[in-house]
Structures are given as C-alpha cells and as structure tokens.
Design a protein around this motif. Structure first.
Motif, PDB file in Angstrom:
ATOM      1  N   ILE A  31       0.843  -1.190   0.000  1.00  0.00           N
ATOM      2  CA  ILE A  31       0.000   0.000   0.000  1.00  0.00           C
ATOM      3  C   ILE A  31       0.878   1.240   0.000  1.00  0.00           C
ATOM      4  CG2 ILE A  31      -0.192   0.056   2.519  1.00  0.00           C
ATOM      5  CD1 ILE A  31      -3.100   0.996   2.134  1.00  0.00           C
ATOM      6  N   SER A  32       0.438   2.250  -0.721  1.00  0.00           N
ATOM      7  CA  SER A  32       1.165   3.512  -0.790  1.00  0.00           C
ATOM      8  C   SER A  32       0.373   4.565  -0.032  1.00  0.00           C
ATOM      9  CB  SER A  32       1.355   3.938  -2.246  1.00  0.00           C
ATOM     10  OG  SER A  32       2.018   5.186  -2.319  1.00  0.00           O
ATOM     11  N   SER A  33       1.043   5.232   0.895  1.00  0.00           N
ATOM     12  CA  SER A  33       0.375   6.256   1.697  1.00  0.00           C
ATOM     13  C   SER A  33       1.264   7.481   1.794  1.00  0.00           C
ATOM     14  CB  SER A  33       0.063   5.719   3.093  1.00  0.00           C
ATOM     15  OG  SER A  33      -0.506   6.719   3.905  1.00  0.00           O
ATOM     16  N   GLN A  34       0.793   8.584   1.229  1.00  0.00           N
ATOM     17  CA  GLN A  34       1.502   9.859   1.269  1.00  0.00           C
ATOM     18  C   GLN A  34       2.934   9.717   0.753  1.00  0.00           C
ATOM     19  OE1 GLN A  34       1.070  11.212   5.308  1.00  0.00           O
ATOM     20  NE2 GLN A  34      -1.102  11.671   5.064  1.00  0.00           N
ATOM     21  N   GLY A  35       3.058   9.009  -0.367  1.00  0.00           N
ATOM     22  CA  GLY A  35       4.352   8.860  -1.017  1.00  0.00           C
ATOM     23  C   GLY A  35       5.248   7.789  -0.427  1.00  0.00           C
ATOM     24  N   ARG A  36       4.773   7.052   0.553  1.00  0.00           N
ATOM     25  CA  ARG A  36       5.584   6.017   1.196  1.00  0.00           C
ATOM     26  C   ARG A  36       4.946   4.654   0.966  1.00  0.00           C
ATOM     27  NH1 ARG A  36       5.113   3.818   6.498  1.00  0.00           N
ATOM     28  NH2 ARG A  36       7.010   2.737   7.150  1.00  0.00           N
ATOM     29  N   ASP A  37       5.732   3.722   0.420  1.00  0.00           N
ATOM     30  CA  ASP A  37       5.248   2.362   0.206  1.00  0.00           C
ATOM     31  C   ASP A  37       5.442   1.537   1.473  1.00  0.00           C
ATOM     32  OD1 ASP A  37       4.515   2.943  -2.344  1.00  0.00           O
ATOM     33  OD2 ASP A  37       6.284   2.067  -3.294  1.00  0.00           O
ATOM     34  N   GLN A  38       4.471   0.695   1.743  1.00  0.00           N
ATOM     35  CA  GLN A  38       4.500  -0.135   2.937  1.00  0.00           C
ATOM     36  C   GLN A  38       3.971  -1.517   2.581  1.00  0.00           C
ATOM     37  OE1 GLN A  38       1.946   1.155   6.250  1.00  0.00           O
ATOM     38  NE2 GLN A  38       3.721   1.060   7.579  1.00  0.00           N
ATOM     39  N   ILE A  39       4.606  -2.549   3.123  1.00  0.00           N
ATOM     40  CA  ILE A  39       4.175  -3.922   2.872  1.00  0.00           C
ATOM     41  C   ILE A  39       3.756  -4.555   4.193  1.00  0.00           C
ATOM     42  CG2 ILE A  39       4.845  -6.206   2.052  1.00  0.00           C
ATOM     43  CD1 ILE A  39       6.807  -4.881   0.166  1.00  0.00           C
ATOM     44  N   ALA A  40       2.526  -5.007   4.235  1.00  0.00           N
ATOM     45  CA  ALA A  40       1.992  -5.683   5.421  1.00  0.00           C
ATOM     46  C   ALA A  40       1.746  -7.144   5.078  1.00  0.00           C
ATOM     47  CB  ALA A  40       0.700  -5.024   5.875  1.00  0.00           C
ATOM     48  N   VAL A  41       2.169  -8.029   5.967  1.00  0.00           N
ATOM     49  CA  VAL A  41       2.017  -9.470   5.755  1.00  0.00           C
ATOM     50  C   VAL A  41       1.289 -10.068   6.949  1.00  0.00           C
ATOM     51  CG1 VAL A  41       3.208 -11.670   5.446  1.00  0.00           C
ATOM     52  CG2 VAL A  41       4.109  -9.608   4.355  1.00  0.00           C
ATOM     53  N   ARG A  42       0.337 -10.922   6.654  1.00  0.00           N
ATOM     54  CA  ARG A  42      -0.412 -11.614   7.709  1.00  0.00           C
ATOM     55  C   ARG A  42      -0.449 -13.098   7.373  1.00  0.00           C
ATOM     56  NH1 ARG A  42      -4.905 -10.337  10.978  1.00  0.00           N
ATOM     57  NH2 ARG A  42      -5.069 -11.995  12.553  1.00  0.00           N
ATOM     58  N   GLU A  43      -0.085 -13.924   8.338  1.00  0.00           N
ATOM     59  CA  GLU A  43      -0.121 -15.373   8.171  1.00  0.00           C
ATOM     60  C   GLU A  43      -0.937 -15.981   9.304  1.00  0.00           C
ATOM     61  OE1 GLU A  43       4.098 -16.417   5.965  1.00  0.00           O
ATOM     62  OE2 GLU A  43       4.088 -16.220   8.147  1.00  0.00           O
ATOM     63  N   VAL A  44      -1.826 -16.892   8.958  1.00  0.00           N
ATOM     64  CA  VAL A  44      -2.624 -17.620   9.943  1.00  0.00           C
ATOM     65  C   VAL A  44      -2.376 -19.105   9.712  1.00  0.00           C
ATOM     66  CG1 VAL A  44      -4.924 -18.112  10.830  1.00  0.00           C
ATOM     67  CG2 VAL A  44      -4.380 -15.812  10.001  1.00  0.00           C
ATOM     68  N   TYR A  45      -1.918 -19.786  10.753  1.00  0.00           N
ATOM     69  CA  TYR A  45      -1.570 -21.199  10.632  1.00  0.00           C
ATOM     70  C   TYR A  45      -2.765 -22.084  10.979  1.00  0.00           C
ATOM     71  CZ  TYR A  45       3.308 -19.845  10.120  1.00  0.00           C
ATOM     72  OH  TYR A  45       4.479 -19.299   9.660  1.00  0.00           O
ATOM     73  N   ALA A  46      -2.724 -23.295  10.452  1.00  0.00           N
ATOM     74  CA  ALA A  46      -3.836 -24.225  10.642  1.00  0.00           C
ATOM     75  C   ALA A  46      -4.046 -24.559  12.112  1.00  0.00           C
ATOM     76  CB  ALA A  46      -3.596 -25.500   9.832  1.00  0.00           C
ATOM     77  N   GLU A  47      -2.971 -24.523  12.918  1.00  0.00           N
ATOM     78  CA  GLU A  47      -3.119 -24.836  14.340  1.00  0.00           C
ATOM     79  C   GLU A  47      -3.613 -23.646  15.151  1.00  0.00           C
ATOM     80  OE1 GLU A  47       1.293 -23.646  13.951  1.00  0.00           O
ATOM     81  OE2 GLU A  47      -0.232 -24.696  12.763  1.00  0.00           O
TER      82      GLU A  47
END
Length: 210
Positions: free
Chosen positions: A75-91
């Motif tokens: 996502i780009s916000s006010q000229g700054r790129d940001q990467i968000a990662v979310r992982e949900v495991y089966a357990e």
C-alpha cells in the motif's frame, strides 16, 4: 472499498485462503472493479484485505491441505510504500509483519487499519460501537492529537487507585483487632475484626458469674 486521501492499494497477494490456492491482484489509481461468478472468490479478496489490516484470523479459513494462509499487501500512503504481511496457521497461530518487521496484531491494526476502509452490508451498525463513536467525536472536534495524552492520564489515575487500594488492604491486615475489656472476667470472648483500617467494631463479651 476506499482508502483515505493520499493512500491507495498497489498490490494484494493471497495464498492458501479457503478455495484460493494463490492469486495476486494489482490495483491502479482510481476505481477498480472485480467481477466474476458466484463462488469465484471475490468476497475472499475482501476478507484478505481485512486480515491485512489487522482483522480477526480464523484457522478454519486455511485451505485444505495447506499448513497456513498468507496475505501480503502493498500500500502507498503519502508517497511512502508499505508492505503488510499476515499469516494464519492451521493450528491457530497468527503472525504479522510490517516491512519484514515482526509486529503484534494490535500494531498492524493501528498502522495499516486506518489506511483502508471496508464498506459492506450493515455497516451502519458500527455507529453503535462506543469506540467508533469516540473516534468520530474526536475527529469532528479535532481532538485526535490529545487522545494519547488523555489515555496516559487515565492510566496514571487507575494506577493511583490501585496503589491506594493495596495500601488500605495492607493496613487492614497488619492492624490487630481491638476489644473493649470488661470489669469482670469472662470465660468466652468474641471480637469482630475491623473491615477497614479506620473502623473498629465493638466486641461482644459473654460473662459468667462465679
């Protein structure tokens, strides 16, 4: 879906979510429309966005045969790129990262959540949420800058109340019970223990004649 002014979603990657094996969607500036048959997975992309902005993760959403689901959002916000990662495991375990830094779900929601708004059916029910009401009131009164200061003062007040409670409890347990002594000897004496440090209850004494 809409983002605050100056922000836009650049790319969304989803893997192992329900019926989605792996997919990557690029978004341009302006309006993006996703079309498809019922059951094609359009709503799952919205669910993926909700996870990326700190929404509740459900291990039941992990694709059959996969050990986890993964959502990465650029996502780009006010000229700054940001990467968000979310992982949900089966357990049931859930992991979040912002720009490769391991973060809590709360921080993910605090930093990425305000950049993405998701509008759907029954959204008007959010107006009944006290947290949402405070947010709208703070925004309308331009008092958002004072929110952290007020929260700190409330926390200090709670700590002082707890300190006073523990001090009163300590004084109560350390002070011995007081009894009023009678002129005659007694074979039985019962004494009421004070409930607070400043309270002294009378003793009940049973006398026996010799």
């Amino acid at each position: 879906m809409s983002a605050p002014k100056g922000s836009h979603i650049r790319e969304l990657g989803v893997a192992g979510l329900a019926i989605i094996d792996a997919v990557r969607v690029e978004f341009g500036l302006g309006l993006t429309v996703l079309t498809g048959e019922t059951g094609a997975g359009k709503s799952l992309l919205v669910d993926a966005l909700a996870l990326a902005r700190g929404g509740r993760g459900d291990s039941g959403a992990v694709r059959a045969g996969s050990d986890r689901l993964r959502v990465d959002l650029q996502i780009s916000s006010q000229g700054r790129d940001q990467i968000a990662v979310r992982e949900v495991y089966a357990e049931g375990r859930s992991v979040a990262r912002i720009d490769d830094e391991l973060v809590t779900i709360g921080r993910l929601a605090g930093e990425v959540g305000p950049l993405i708004d998701i509008h759907g059916q029954h959204d008007q029910q959010r107006l009944g949420d006290p947290a949402r009401q405070r947010e709208l009131l703070d925004r309308w009164s331009k008092a958002e800058g004072h929110r952290a200061e007020v929260a700190s003062l409330i926390q200090q007040r709670s700590a002082l109340h707890e300190e006073l409670r523990l001090r009163a409890q300590s004084e109560t347990t350390s002070k011995p019970p007081t009894c009023a002594r009678g002129r005659r000897r007694s074979s039985r004496r019962s004494c009421a223990v004070p409930q607070t440090a400043s309270e002294s209850l009378p003793c009940k004494t049973n006398f026996e004649r010799r």
